[in-house]
Design a protein around this motif. Structure first.
Motif, PDB file in Angstrom:
ATOM      1  N   VAL A 357      -3.760 -14.021  -2.155  1.00 60.89           N
ATOM      2  CA  VAL A 357      -2.312 -13.297  -1.994  1.00 60.89           C
ATOM      3  C   VAL A 357      -1.536 -12.717  -3.244  1.00 60.89           C
ATOM      4  N   ARG A 358      -1.827 -13.425  -4.345  1.00 56.12           N
ATOM      5  CA  ARG A 358      -1.119 -12.773  -5.717  1.00 56.12           C
ATOM      6  C   ARG A 358      -1.875 -11.453  -5.954  1.00 56.12           C
ATOM      7  N   TYR A 360      -3.628  -9.155  -3.870  1.00 60.33           N
ATOM      8  CA  TYR A 360      -3.100  -8.242  -3.294  1.00 60.33           C
ATOM      9  C   TYR A 360      -1.759  -7.854  -3.264  1.00 60.33           C
ATOM     10  N   SER A 361      -0.606  -8.716  -3.447  1.00 55.40           N
ATOM     11  CA  SER A 361       0.485  -8.324  -3.827  1.00 55.40           C
ATOM     12  C   SER A 361       0.679  -7.595  -4.818  1.00 55.40           C
ATOM     13  N   ARG A 367      -0.234  -4.961   0.009  1.00 59.80           N
ATOM     14  CA  ARG A 367       0.335  -5.883   0.612  1.00 59.80           C
ATOM     15  C   ARG A 367       0.672  -5.591   2.086  1.00 59.80           C
ATOM     16  N   GLU A 368       0.858  -4.219   2.532  1.00 60.78           N
ATOM     17  CA  GLU A 368       0.991  -4.056   3.892  1.00 60.78           C
ATOM     18  C   GLU A 368      -0.294  -4.331   4.640  1.00 60.78           C
ATOM     19  N   TYR A 370      -2.533  -6.635   4.127  1.00 70.12           N
ATOM     20  CA  TYR A 370      -2.887  -7.926   4.475  1.00 70.12           C
ATOM     21  C   TYR A 370      -1.656  -9.139   4.528  1.00 70.12           C
ATOM     22  N   GLU A 371      -0.648  -8.490   4.233  1.00 68.73           N
ATOM     23  CA  GLU A 371       0.504  -9.578   4.361  1.00 68.73           C
ATOM     24  C   GLU A 371       0.373 -10.319   5.704  1.00 68.73           C
ATOM     25  N   GLY A 372       0.839 -11.353   5.871  1.00 68.79           N
ATOM     26  CA  GLY A 372       0.871 -11.971   7.199  1.00 68.79           C
ATOM     27  C   GLY A 372      -0.267 -12.612   7.809  1.00 68.79           C
ATOM     28  N   GLU A 375      -0.526 -16.403   7.707  1.00 71.40           N
ATOM     29  CA  GLU A 375       0.449 -17.056   8.585  1.00 71.40           C
ATOM     30  C   GLU A 375       0.162 -16.914  10.158  1.00 71.40           C
ATOM     31  N   TYR A 559      -9.351 -10.124   7.051  1.00 70.42           N
ATOM     32  CA  TYR A 559      -9.365 -11.344   5.747  1.00 70.42           C
ATOM     33  C   TYR A 559     -10.596 -11.050   5.254  1.00 70.42           C
TER      34      TYR A 559
END
Ligand code: ASP
Length: 721
Positions: A357-358, A360-361, A367-368, A370-372, A375, A559
């Motif tokens: 996450v760090r 790709y952010s 970010r757009e 892979y975010e979420g 969750e 993922y």
């Protein structure tokens, strides 16, 4: 992943540099990756082209996808070597109490005595091509998952058409790897007439049985020989007396020198499934919910089948294949639970995910994308946990063929109440008639007392369902009774149902077939009532699960894509999760330390067989073998220790389906046949742990020694001895 995924991430994030290529024994590599593995530095002494030679002969072509595992050609006359447990189904199907080929084994002394191995095919890869660039060429950023899927479908159908026109003799398919991120075009030549040549006695082929399964030190002669047959013109054909042995372009030769600790080895095979690219929520779900449940239910089925068949050899033979399969997975899953805990895998995966996450952010655009994801995955598994109790209860009840039959009948009757155009496609016109004929035939049970016992246990368990999921019919039976009264009341109801159900007699079935679903439920007894009871909720839950499955596909694709993008940035070559396609794995002859201060050596010997002998059950040693031991009649098969080597430990990366894989030395010569892993390695399906990743093979010397000792000299001769 060239290294463990975690190692790659640590290298990228903690050290802050791209991870560089390093030798590692982890990896189920696709054939087109073999050339990039630096194998000469790892110890290989033949050109990679001898292993994988697209379109031409090569070790890859001698390696067969066979039954539930792998096999290999070991003679120019189509002789196939595989595991005893891979060929077991074929043997169990021809065995009877009088001709007990399971216990005694089977030897065809001539070709005419080779018996058909029903249901078996052998498939060899004759076309293999990476088509990822072509398949994904038309992808546009911002495409929805459905659009992406449609684009993949249309691209692959063009490629398939072309390949089929070009190779009419091959079975062509597209294998989707890495959750839909890479694609291979594969052409199989499929041999459909397979026969049994030599199966050693059970006491050799399954020595140690369940107790030793997934264990080392091991002393099992888990091998068998089969043969491939084709039509006289050489083309694949169904079984026929006119067929002749197949003459393969490539077959494997036995090594002239036995392997030693530290030697380089490699294997090819068709590993089934690994889950290494899955997320922490998946592993947590497996650990908390699915694995413990599957262990419980399999244990119960094994217990019941063993108890009911005690002292009845024909029944034992009838159940043999099922019980063996159940016991194999039962123990494997126990190893997985222990291994997940030992590796603290959920926590480790969470750390890896945090690192991802760090990463790709900090990358524009990612970010757009892979975010979420994580969750959403968490939410899906939470939903599954809620529905699982009901779904499992129903699945257990449906394990009874009578209950499955009742469910089919109920559905049929419901459909028949609808105008034809509103029915499902399987319930219109001729299809409906076929369904009706099938329903007249009735349920096919392997053994009613076993079904009844399992059904009773499932019913008792279903009483414990959460309030909103309870099955009304079962609740009614026990209504108002004390807890300890549950079992007798249910036991009576279940026994009555099995004794009197109209579904179990032809007249009874016929009498229900033209009724309304409601009327049939009233007259059909317990099975029909339960079918009616669970029908709607089953559909509802089935639909929910369908939505989840689709979401899972999409999320897993993203993922895996995200992880691969990270790997690419670090110049990591990643191997995809196993999917039953051809894979290469390499390693070394190597022992391991299962616990503190215990080192397990990589080779076992005949001495160990004798040490384990109890004379009964799982540890019987046939008299001939005992005599050979007493006489030290080891022929050519002793190694430098003076004893016959039996099993062999190496650290190749294998899983279910790798059973029967040929294990070869640095020169590409056969040194053994893979058949198992150590117990601690079963959790490697989720993440490879190099300290415990050991696969177990039967040593070629033991195979040849057993053939000689038990008179299978024709097999020996065919292999050049
Ligand atoms: N014994 C295994 C099988 O049944 C092989 C393995 O999982 O390592 O396929």
């Amino acid at each position: 992943m060239t290294k463990r995924l975690s190692a790659a991430l640590v290298a990228l994030f903690v050290i802050g540099t791209a991870a560089h290529f390093a030798f590692t024994d982890e990896g189920q590599w696709t054939p087109d990756q073999i050339g990039r593995l630096n194998l000469d530095r790892a110890g290989l002494r033949i050109p990679v082209r001898q292993i994988f030679n697209p379109g031409g002969p090569g070790i890859h072509e001698a390696t067969l996808r066979l039954g539930g595992g792998t096999g290999e050609f070991v003679s120019p006359d189509g002789l196939i070597m595989t595991n005893h447990h891979v060929a077991f189904g074929a043997v169990a199907r021809i065995a009877t109490a009088e001709r007990d080929y399971i216990t005694d084994g089977y030897l065809a002394r001539t070709r005419a005595e080779e018996i058909r191995a029903r249901g078996y095919t052998a498939r060899m890869v004759q076309l293999y091509e990476d088509i990822t660039a072509r398949v994904l060429g038309d992808m546009r950023p911002g495409m929805s998952y459905e659009e992406r899927r449609e684009a993949i479908r249309s691209a692959t159908s063009v490629i398939l058409d072309e390949a089929r026109a070009e190779h009419p003799d091959l079975e062509i398919s597209v294998s989707s790897l890495s959750y839909g991120n890479t694609f291979k075009l594969i052409g199989f030549k499929t041999i459909r007439d397979i026969r049994i040549v030599y199966v050693p006695p059970f006491a050799v082929g399954n020595f140690g049985a369940d107790t030793d399964n997934w264990m080392f030190p091991r002393h099992t002669g888990d091998f068998s020989f089969l043969r491939a047959y084709v039509a006289p013109d050489g083309s694949p054909a169904s079984y026929s007396e006119k067929n002749v042995p197949y003459r393969p372009r490539s077959w494997l030769k036995v090594a002239s020198r036995p392997p030693q600790e530290g030697d380089f080895v490699f294997l090819l095979g068709f590993p089934g499934t690994t889950m290494r690219y899955r997320d922490s929520h998946y592993v947590a779900y497996e650990r908390q919910s699915r694995l413990p449940y599957e262990i419980m239910i399999r244990g119960e089925r094994i217990d019941v089948m063993r108890r009911v068949s005690e002292g009845d050899r024909s029944l034992q033979i009838r159940f043999a294949e099922t019980v063996k399969g159940l016991a194999n997975v039962h123990k494997n899953y126990q190893g997985k639970v222990t291994g997940i805990d030992r590796m603290q895998l959920v926590a480790r995966k969470q750390e890896e995910e945090a690192a991802w996450v760090r990463w790709y952010s900090s990358r524009p655009g990612l970010r757009e994308r892979y975010e979420g994801i994580l969750e959403s995955l968490e939410e899906i598994y939470a939903g599954m946990l809620e529905d699982d109790p009901f779904n499992r209860a129903v699945r257990e009840l449906l394990y009874s063929p009578v209950q499955t039959f009742a469910a089919d009948l109920y559905e049929y009757l419901l459909q028949m109440e609808l105008p034809e155009e509103n029915r499902g496609v399987d319930y219109r016109g001729e299809e409906a008639e076929k369904k009706r004929d099938g329903l007249l035939e009735g349920p096919e049970s392997s053994h009613l007392p076993v079904d009844r016992e399992l059904y009773l246990r499932a019913s008792i368990r279903a009483l414990g369902l959460p309030e909103v999921q309870k099955i009304a019919t079962l609740q009614l039976i026990v209504e108002g009774q004390e807890l300890q009264g549950y079992a007798p009341a249910l036991s009576r109801a279940v026994s009555d149902a099995y004794a009197t159900s109209p579904l179990l007699s032809p007249d009874g079935r016929e009498s229900l077939l033209d009724l309304s679903a409601d009327e049939a439920t009233r007259r059909g007894g317990l099975f029909m009532q339960i079918a009616a009871d669970v029908h709607d909720r089953r559909q509802e839950m089935g639909a929910r699960q369908e939505v989840r499955s689709r979401a899972l596909q999409r999320l897993r694709q993203l993922y895996a894509e995200g992880i691969m993008a990270l790997g690419e940035e670090g110049e990591e070559m990643l191997y995809p999760d196993a999917n039953r396609s051809l894979r290469f794995s390499y390693g070394y002859v190597k022992g391991y330390e299962p616990k503190d201060a215990v080192y397990i050596q990589p080779l076992t010997h005949l001495k160990g067989v004798m040490e384990k002998e109890t004379g009964e059950g799982e540890f019987i040693v046939p008299d001939i073998l005992k005599q050979s031991w007493l006489d030290r009649a080891f022929g050519r098969w002793a190694d430098s220790s003076g004893d016959v080597p039996v099993n062999l430990l190496t650290n190749c990366d294998t899983t279910g389906g790798s059973s029967g894989s040929p294990v070869m030395n640095a020169r590409g010569e056969l040194i053994g046949i893979n058949f198992d892993r150590v117990w601690e390695a079963t959790a490697n399906d989720y993440s490879f742990d190099p300290d415990f990743g050991r696969n177990i093979s039967v040593h070629m010397h033991y195979i040849l020694f057993i053939c000689e000792t038990f008179g299978a000299v024709n097999v020996l001769a065919e292999m050049g001895f």
